[in-house]
Design a protein around this motif. Structure first.
Motif, short mmCIF file in Angstrom:
data_model
loop_
_atom_site.label_atom_id
_atom_site.label_comp_id
_atom_site.label_asym_id
_atom_site.label_seq_id
_atom_site.Cartn_x
_atom_site.Cartn_y
_atom_site.Cartn_z
N ARG A 21 0.79 -1.25 0.03
CA ARG A 21 0.10 -0.06 0.11
C ARG A 21 0.73 1.32 -0.13
NH1 ARG A 21 -5.13 -0.52 1.32
NH2 ARG A 21 -5.32 1.67 2.52
N ALA B 141 1.73 1.72 -3.53
CA ALA B 141 0.82 2.12 -4.14
C ALA B 141 0.52 3.69 -4.00
CB ALA B 141 -0.42 1.35 -3.89
N LEU C 241 -1.16 4.45 -1.00
CA LEU C 241 -2.24 4.50 -0.40
C LEU C 241 -2.07 4.95 1.03
CD1 LEU C 241 -4.27 1.46 -2.15
CD2 LEU C 241 -4.76 3.82 -2.33
N ASP D 12 0.81 6.99 3.64
CA ASP D 12 2.00 7.78 3.73
C ASP D 12 3.21 6.85 4.43
OD1 ASP D 12 0.62 10.00 2.67
OD2 ASP D 12 -0.12 10.59 4.81
N THR E 265 3.95 12.57 -0.44
CA THR E 265 3.56 11.43 -0.97
C THR E 265 2.80 11.89 -2.27
OG1 THR E 265 2.77 10.59 1.16
CG2 THR E 265 1.90 9.48 -0.58
N PRO F 231 0.35 11.38 -4.91
CA PRO F 231 -0.81 10.48 -4.68
C PRO F 231 -1.10 9.12 -5.63
CG PRO F 231 -1.31 12.63 -5.74
CD PRO F 231 0.18 12.66 -5.31
N PRO F 232 -1.88 8.21 -5.28
CA PRO F 232 -1.86 7.05 -6.31
C PRO F 232 -2.05 7.29 -7.30
CG PRO F 232 -3.48 7.10 -4.39
CD PRO F 232 -2.53 8.32 -4.10
N GLU F 233 -3.07 8.25 -7.84
CA GLU F 233 -3.52 8.43 -9.17
C GLU F 233 -2.39 8.98 -10.04
OE1 GLU F 233 -4.65 9.75 -6.48
OE2 GLU F 233 -5.04 12.13 -6.75
N MET G 65 0.04 3.16 -11.60
CA MET G 65 0.12 1.72 -11.12
C MET G 65 -1.32 1.13 -11.37
SD MET G 65 2.21 1.97 -7.90
CE MET G 65 4.42 2.34 -7.82
N GLY G 66 -1.23 0.08 -11.66
CA GLY G 66 -2.72 -0.91 -11.32
C GLY G 66 -2.53 -1.74 -10.30
N MET G 67 -3.76 -1.95 -9.66
CA MET G 67 -3.71 -2.74 -8.35
C MET G 67 -4.96 -3.56 -8.44
SD MET G 67 -3.14 -1.52 -4.57
CE MET G 67 -3.30 -2.71 -3.24
N LEU H 179 0.18 -4.17 -9.31
CA LEU H 179 0.34 -4.32 -7.46
C LEU H 179 -1.00 -5.55 -7.35
CD1 LEU H 179 0.80 -1.05 -6.01
CD2 LEU H 179 2.62 -2.46 -6.89
#
Lengths: 569, 356, 355
Positions: free
Chosen positions: B47, B50, B52, B54, B73, B75-77, B81-83, B160
């Motif tokens: 995470r 990813a 998601l 910190d 951080t 941000p994930p977007e 990455m794909g999860m 991921l």
């Protein structure tokens, strides 16, 4: 979600909640520590009120009465409400939509109007029920006697229960309909009887919703002063909220006592909210909306059909047909009477309503406040719950807790706190004060209800949107919010209905430009014109129905699907 | 295809440290598995990668660019990455195609391109005809494929997986493992995969990172982890093991350890001093059981204590002196409990670990 | 449509205004001009809203250009709101109308009420005004309100003779009482507890009332409503004005004044010292206490005005059953203030003890 990206809204929201909801509470608590004069508070401090309330036998007895009453009402409401929810949510009984509408109808009636209706129905000598039964019985028996009597402790419990059942019902049925029935089927295959399945599987699965509704009913029951106050005095018992009402409205005023007693109720609610937190933490693993879910076969009622039908019909009779009938009758009468004859009937109350300019302004104000308050409480409640659940920093959890607190304090006392808060702002005397007051008062419902909805939505649903390139805001708007759409609609409906009915804060904060229907009704009620008040009450019900109908069309959700579950199907 | 690097990664919640100073390099196109028992920090690590979560300290770099540090951080977007999540996390209020289109629309791709990609990816995961289906009409395995397709359709730099198969039934799980691996190979994408199932890890992984209590226990290919466990935990977590302890009595080209009351066991491993306390690991399938009387290194006489017939193999327990040895013999034959047997272990199959 | 109506109304009011203005003295005309300059006033209303609205309507028709904004706030709640607003320097109220005498007394004592000698002040008896600051608009008289279908003429006569006769065994369980803390509820008990009636009534009388097991209602208006409905035969917590409104609607009730009859000045009017529209406020108060204002109040609201020498055309006074009170008992405001809480608590406790 990154704590770093949400800390700004956290602080902003906390500041807002503090200013609007908590500051009035602090004013209330502060007021408990003043010396009282005959008409208000002196300028010097005193412990007298606090010591009286927290250690005196009287106030603690009133508190015990209030809690005992709320406990009994909650228990009865849970039994009836959950029972009805099981019948309508799980069984193969027919005409579910019609029943559903009828079961939720009492939500559209203000408790005071319902009380007046039941006084007209079940007073021992002149209640319509008694006079009709007497008339029928007189043929056979010479001595007529009263069959039902509302002026008793049982009467208080009865009327209050009628009003709270729909809440329990809505929360439970929403949860039932959103639930994965595979678990029930598994239990049946495992050899469990239908009853065992319901007790061991179905109900525990709905627990978060049932607990939330029980807490709401308990708090609302413990803080209600009208029904226990009006009937209770006749039945010989006093509850704390009624004492607060007397302390704050009759001479000599005991403002500090009222404030201290309000603080006492606040402490009780803090305990309740904490307990709800514990209860729902245990059930946090019951995430029912993970992606799976099939509606299974309904339970066959068989020869129990008549019992189920009987329960529903008696509730509808007691909560809808009789009170609405009595209210309609009252609104068409010149004055209270036990029997109906042509000379007591009149249409003047309705004519009076529709020709009065004051009424039209009040009507507009009421609808405006209801809609705006509903939308704000829905949005803020959702945001606060979302932050507390998905990013449980200390600040966010504190925020969610603080936002819920005003639910605890009886409207009368809280209203005073609001007066003291807004008096020093330029908003005082405008309709915006009412808006702030309503938001503060109803935000707790927004937080509590959306929390139940959000808990049934797996956090990974939003996280997967982030991974697909959505910002936190987009994920919230496109994924989480649509998934709890019906919960949000539930908040909207519930807040709108209660905003239309709100009286205790409005009556303290309204000004000539911001008169609302409930206050006007109160003025007529307070002047003893119960028939005109009944007419306004009846019209109020239609307004609520219209507002909710419009909202349902707008959101394309049904109220019965809305409470206590997050399914967006 | 990207290169991911964890540099002294620390993640703490309040006082408790979930991930404790992890250093890791994930090569381009590599399929790396984070393996460990629940609570070992593997999901937290994923995470963090990813975005998601910190991170508390250290840093995470993708293609040399820091994406997570103690103060920042990404941000994930923004990480491309794909999860694939444990709960599938497919959106129940959307159809299969809508689920897939979500991220593509956010990238503002032209409609035709979106449709083309969706068709392509649905074919890839074997859901070619399911595009318009609602999520509730799909089985668990199909939902899993939707989740996978949704992650892949965005052509991420890194894929991921957070225990993606743990909600499926045993047969489907076994089948999906191979599919996942094939898919990754075909796309040549860097993949990081979290699981607690060591068999699953062995099937899919190029390399396994074995984690325990927030730390890395051992990194290696599945074969290395199995053959040369560096710690007792590694030996115990991956495959079955006879785990023994004793003191070194001879150290030359080989090392001999006396275990229990006098059983000397020789290993080809060296570098131990006489008298040192060591742990010994012997895989059960390396323990041979026979009836001859010949003497030799690592040959002992013992009594058969227990025998479980498992079809293709027999799982038996032999008592040598005071020490119990577990052996797995294939093919299975009929054994009689109480029989005298001879037990032999090839010195190359005895792994020594210094006792702490 | 709306425009036509407005025009018509304007024309009508012009006509009315010219006729009314003719009656104004030069001083009054000057005040009216100043009031029109201010254009509006805010009236904090403590009495039932509908009656007061009717009175305000008459005023506005007579004196166009002065718009009355009414905010209903009852008794001590009004006092508190006014004080809170004053403390925060939010000056909204112009005219205060409070049904709680001690509240008005406090406001006068603490200097929040403007000194304002109304032109008719020498015709208002001293017990109905507080110096030249505040004036009682009407009196409240307590009596027994009964349902005509429930009491026989003999029983009515018996009750009218003396309050004591409610203790007659035949009335056991047939009447109601309200221990609500409000002026009209207290007035009869204030009289019963008067030291000079120690032997006639006193605490013992109240205990005996409780022993008659009356129905107890926390809200005094419910008490009246239950008599109207016939649920209770009569109430001892009754007063003329509220009974009169129901009687006008045709309710089957009448009222009698047992001797002696408590009477007290109700609806205390005063102009706020901080009135944002002081001229309009003064002009309105002057009118309320004038012959015209008082007679209007009697006609549309039905209570008896405090101004002496006015016409009394309250509709029920011509009824054969109506007997004006003979022996009046003027309340003692000092003792009222001191004993109110104690006496009402004693009543509530006595009633509770018998339940």
């Amino acid at each position: 979600m990154s704590a770093r990206s949400t800390s700004v809204p956290s602080w902003l929201l906390t500041a807002l909640v503090f200013g609007v909801a908590i500051l009035p509470l602090l004013f209330v608590i502060d007021a408990a520590f003043y010396r009282e004069t005959r008409v208000g508070l002196a300028t010097d401090r005193s412990w007298v009120a606090v010591i009286d309330v927290f250690t005196g036998a009287d106030y603690l007895r009133y508190l015990r009465n209030a809690l005992g009453l709320a406990g009994i009402v909650t228990a009865v409401s849970l039994v009836v409400g959950v029972g009805i929810a099981l019948i309508l949510g799980r069984s193969d009984i027919g005409h579910k939509r019609v029943w559903d509408a009828l079961i939720t109808l009492p939500l559209y009636l203000s408790p005071f109007a319902g009380l007046m209706a039941w006084i007209a129905l079940a007073s021992p000598k002149t209640g319509f029920i008694n006079t009709i039964i007497d008339a029928m019985a007189a043929v056979f028996i010479h001595e007529p006697g009263s069959i039902v009597d509302i002026w008793t402790f049982a009467g208080v419990v009865f009327v209050m229960t009628l009003f709270f059942c729909p809440l329990v019902y809505l929360f439970t049925v929403g949860s039932l309909r959103g639930m994965n029935t595979a678990l029930e089927e598994a239990a049946r295959i495992g050899g469990a009887t239908p009853l065992t399945t319901i007790m061991r599987i179905t109900l525990p699965m709905c627990l978060p919703s049932i607990v939330a509704s029980a807490l709401l009913v308990f708090i609302l029951g413990a803080e209600m002063y009208t029904i226990p106050g009006i009937i209770g005095s006749n039945a010989g018992f006093t509850t704390l909220p009624w004492r607060i009402f007397e302390d704050s409205t009759s001479v000599p005023v005991h403002r500090a006592h009222a404030a201290a007693a309000g603080t006492l109720l606040l402490l009780v609610t803090v305990l309740g909210v904490w307990l709800q937190g514990r209860a729902t933490r245990v059930s946090a693993k019951f995430v029912t909306l993970g992606g799976k879910g099939f509606n299974g076969r309904p339970l066959r009622l068989g020869r129990w059909r008549w019992a189920a039908w009987g329960l529903l019909a008696s509730y509808v009779l007691a909560a809808d047909i009789l009170p609405f009938g009595a209210l309609l009758m009252s609104s068409l009468m010149k004055f209270s009477a036990g029997t109906i004859s042509a000379e007591v009937l009149t249409f003047k109350h309705y004519l009076g309503f529709f020709t009065s300019e004051e009424m039209q302004i009040a009507l507009l104000n009421t609808v405006f406040l209801a809609v705006v308050t509903g939308v704000i409480c829905m949005a803020l409640g959702f945001m606060i719950s979302h932050m507390a659940l998905r990013n449980p920093t200390r600040l966010n959890r504190a925020l969610a807790f603080l936002a819920v607190l005003p639910v605890a304090v009886p409207g009368l006392v809280y209203g005073l706190g609001l007066v003291w808060t807004f008096l020093r702002t330029p908003l005082y005397g405008t309709i915006w004060v009412l808006l702030f007051a309503y938001v503060a008062k109803f935000l707790p419902y927004g937080v509590i209800v959306s929390r139940t909805g959000l808990m049934q939505v797996h956090p990974e649903l939003a996280e997967s949107a982030r991974m697909c390139g959505a910002t936190a805001r987009t994920a919230l708007a496109k994924i989480t919010a649509p998934l709890v759409k019906s919960t949000l609609a539930a908040v909207l409906f519930f807040v709108m209905l209660n905003a239309i009915k709100e009286l205790s804060a409005s009556v303290l904060l309204y000004s000539q430009d911001s008169e609302v229907l409930s206050v006007l009704t109160w003025h007529y009620m307070d002047s003893g014109d119960y028939q005109f008040a009944a007419a306004i009450g009846f019209i109020q019900t239609f307004i609520m129905l219209a507002v909710v109908f419009a909202a349902q069309r707008l959101f394309r959700v049904r109220l019965d699907r809305a409470f206590g579950h997050g399914g967006g199907r | 295809m990207s290169h991911v690097r964890l540099d002294g990664l620390v993640k703490a919640y309040g006082g408790s440290v979930a991930v404790n100073r992890i250093n890791l390099d994930i090569e381009e196109g590599e399929f790396l598995v984070l393996l460990g028992p629940s609570g070992c920090g593997k999901t937290t690590t994923l995470r963090c990668i990813a975005g998601l979560e910190d991170i508390t300290d250290g840093q995470i770099l993708i293609d040399g660019q820091p994406v997570s540090t103690s103060t920042l951080t990404t941000p994930p977007e923004q990480r491309q990455m794909g999860m694939v999540f444990q709960s599938y996390a497919v959106w129940p209020h959307m159809s299969v195609a809508e689920n897939l289109a979500f991220g593509l629309k956010l990238q503002k791709l032209p409609k035709i391109e979106i449709e083309k990609r969706i068709t392509e990816v649905l074919d890839l995961v074997g859901l070619g005809s399911f595009a318009e289906r609602g999520i509730h009409e799909l089985s668990g395995g199909q939902q899993q494929r939707v989740a996978l397709a949704r992650a892949v359709v965005l052509r991420p730099r890194v894929l991921l997986f957070d225990e993606p198969l743990s909600n499926l039934d045993a047969q489907l799980r076994e089948h999906m493992r191979f599919e996942l691996r094939q898919l990754q190979q075909r796309l040549g994408i860097t993949a990081i995969y979290v699981t607690h199932d060591q068999q699953e890890a062995m099937v899919v992984a190029d390399r396994i990172v074995l984690m325990n209590k927030g730390r890395i226990e051992q990194i290696g290919t599945p074969r290395q982890l199995y053959r040369q466990p560096e710690t007792l935990f590694a030996a115990g977590f991956i495959g079955l093991a006879n785990s023994l302890s004793g003191a070194v009595i001879e150290a030359s080209e080989t090392t001999t350890v006396r275990i229990g009351a006098g059983v000397p066991l020789t290993s080809l491993q060296t570098g131990f001093e006489i008298g040192a306390n060591v742990k010994l690991i012997v895989r059960p399938e390396e323990v041979r059981v026979g009836f001859d009387d010949e003497d030799g290194p690592n040959r002992f006489r013992g009594t058969l204590k227990e025998c479980v017939f498992l079809g293709n193999i027999a799982d038996i327990t032999v008592m040598v002196g005071q020490t119990l040895f577990r052996a797995q013999i294939s093919p299975a034959r009929d054994w009689t409990v109480g029989e005298q047997v001879t037990l032999s272990i090839d010195p190359s199959a005895v792994t020594l670990i210094p006792a702490i | 449509m709306r425009l036509t109506r407005t025009l018509l109304a304007a024309a009508a009011s012009l006509f009315l205004a010219s006729s009314a203005q003719a009656a104004l003295t030069p001083d009054e005309a000057k005040l009216y001009e100043a009031a029109k300059q201010e254009g509006t006033l805010t009236w904090y209303v403590g009495a039932p809203l509908e009656g007061m609205q009717a009175i305000a309507k008459v005023f506005q028709e007579k004196y166009p250009g002065v718009n009355i904004q009414m905010m209903r706030m009852v008794g001590v709640a009004q006092y508190q709101r006014f004080m809170d607003e004053t403390g925060a320097k939010k000056y909204i109220a112009d005219v205060l109308q409070n049904t709680d005498y001690p509240s008005m007394q406090s406001l006068v004592d603490d200097g929040h009420i403007l000194e304002n000698k109304v032109p008719t002040s020498d015709r208002i008896p001293p017990q109905f005004r507080i110096g030249n600051f505040a004036y009682s608009q009407y009196t409240s008289t307590n009596g027994i309100v009964y349902n005509v279908n429930k009491l026989t003429p003999d029983e009515v006569k018996l009750l009218e003779a003396d309050w004591k006769n409610v203790l007659d065994p035949r009335f056991k369980g047939r009447f109601s009482v309200s221990p609500m803390k409000c002026g009209v509820c207290y007035a009869p008990f204030h009289m019963f507890m008067d030291p000079k009636f120690k032997d006639r009534y006193g605490a013992d009388f109240i205990r005996k009332i409780a022993a008659q097991k009356p129905a107890v209602y926390s809200e005094v208006l419910v008490t009246l409503d239950r008599v109207v409905a016939g649920e209770q035969d009569f109430t001892i917590s009754g007063w003329e004005a509220s009974a009169a409104t129901k009687w006008i609607d045709g309710a089957p009730i009448r009222w009698i004044f047992p001797h002696p009859t408590p009477i007290f000045g109700n609806s205390w009017l005063g102009v706020s010292k901080y009135a944002p529209h002081p001229n309009a406020a003064k002009f309105f108060l002057d009118w309320l206490m004038s012959d015209d204002g008082q007679e209007t109040m009697q006609r549309v609201y039905g209570s008896q005005g405090t101004l002496q020498g006015i016409k009394d055309d309250r509709p029920y006074t011509k009824e054969s059953w109506y007997h004006a009170p003979v022996e009046l008992y003027q309340v003692d405001w000092k003792r009222w203030d001191a004993d109110y809480h104690k006496d009402m608590d004693f009543l509530a406790k006595s009633l509770k003890a018998e339940q």
